[in-house]
Design a protein around this motif. Structure first.
Motif, short mmCIF file in Angstrom:
data_model
loop_
_atom_site.label_atom_id
_atom_site.label_comp_id
_atom_site.label_asym_id
_atom_site.label_seq_id
_atom_site.Cartn_x
_atom_site.Cartn_y
_atom_site.Cartn_z
N ALA A 133 38.92 28.44 43.12
CA ALA A 133 37.72 29.29 42.78
C ALA A 133 37.23 30.08 44.00
N GLN A 134 37.73 29.86 45.21
CA GLN A 134 37.82 30.83 46.29
C GLN A 134 38.38 32.06 46.20
N ASN A 135 39.45 32.02 45.31
CA ASN A 135 39.94 33.34 45.12
C ASN A 135 39.46 33.88 43.83
N THR A 136 38.47 34.96 43.96
CA THR A 136 37.87 35.40 42.57
C THR A 136 38.56 35.94 41.56
N GLY A 137 39.93 36.53 42.04
CA GLY A 137 40.89 36.94 41.01
C GLY A 137 41.25 35.79 40.25
N ALA A 139 40.09 32.69 39.92
CA ALA A 139 39.27 32.17 39.11
C ALA A 139 38.53 32.89 38.00
N SER A 140 38.47 34.15 38.01
CA SER A 140 38.25 35.00 36.91
C SER A 140 39.32 34.82 35.82
N TYR A 143 38.90 31.25 34.20
CA TYR A 143 37.71 31.37 33.26
C TYR A 143 37.93 32.17 31.79
#
Length: 160
Positions: A133-137, A139-140, A143
């Protein structure tokens, strides 16, 4: 072409199973082994089987499988299913990052030249969801994949 149910599992060594047990699969065909996987027959069964048929002895291939599990235990054999179910019950939105692990299997496939059998290997990697989740890419993307999955696949992936 061999029928979908024509390739049996005849031997193996399994160190870190992910919700299965080798002794339950020995002697079963590819299709029988994957029957419990939601949408397997309709969506991935035939294409996976065709991939197996096309493997050449001089061209190993690989595929990936993934899931989200409530434990960093590598051995997730079916005998631990009740224990895992208990762990799922304690997960909340507040603690999911610390309590769940993103688990990826790199599955290697190699056709043996003399017997034409297929050697199947699995290497397991896992990381806490909070790290992912710390890596926005990342995590996105995760999701987006979870949101787009049919309900049956979500059901299988989250272990319920």
């Amino acid at each position: 072409m061999v029928a979908l149910d024509g390739i049996p599992l005849v031997a193996g060594q399994l160190c870190f199973p992910n919700d299965w047990c080798l002794q339950d699969k020995i002697g079963k065909s590819f299709q029988e082994i994957h029957q419990p996987v939601p949408t397997s027959a309709e969506q991935i069964g035939r294409s996976s089987y065709l991939m197996l048929e096309r493997i050449k002895s001089d061209r190993p291939t690989w595929r990936a499988n993934w899931g989200i599990k409530p434990s960093n235990r590598l051995n997730l054999a079916t005998k631990f299913k009740a224990e895992l179910q208990d762990l799922y019950r304690d997960i909340t939105l507040e603690n999911v990052g610390e309590r769940c692990y993103f688990r990826v299997e790199r599955q290697g496939l190699l056709r043996l030249p003399r017997t034409q059998g297929i050697l199947f290997t699995i290497h397991t990697y896992q990381t806490e969801l909070k790290i992912l989740a710390q890596n926005t890419g990342q995590a996105s993307r995760l999701y987006g994949v979870l949101k787009s999955m049919p309900h049956g696949r979500q059901f299988k992936k989250n272990g319920k």
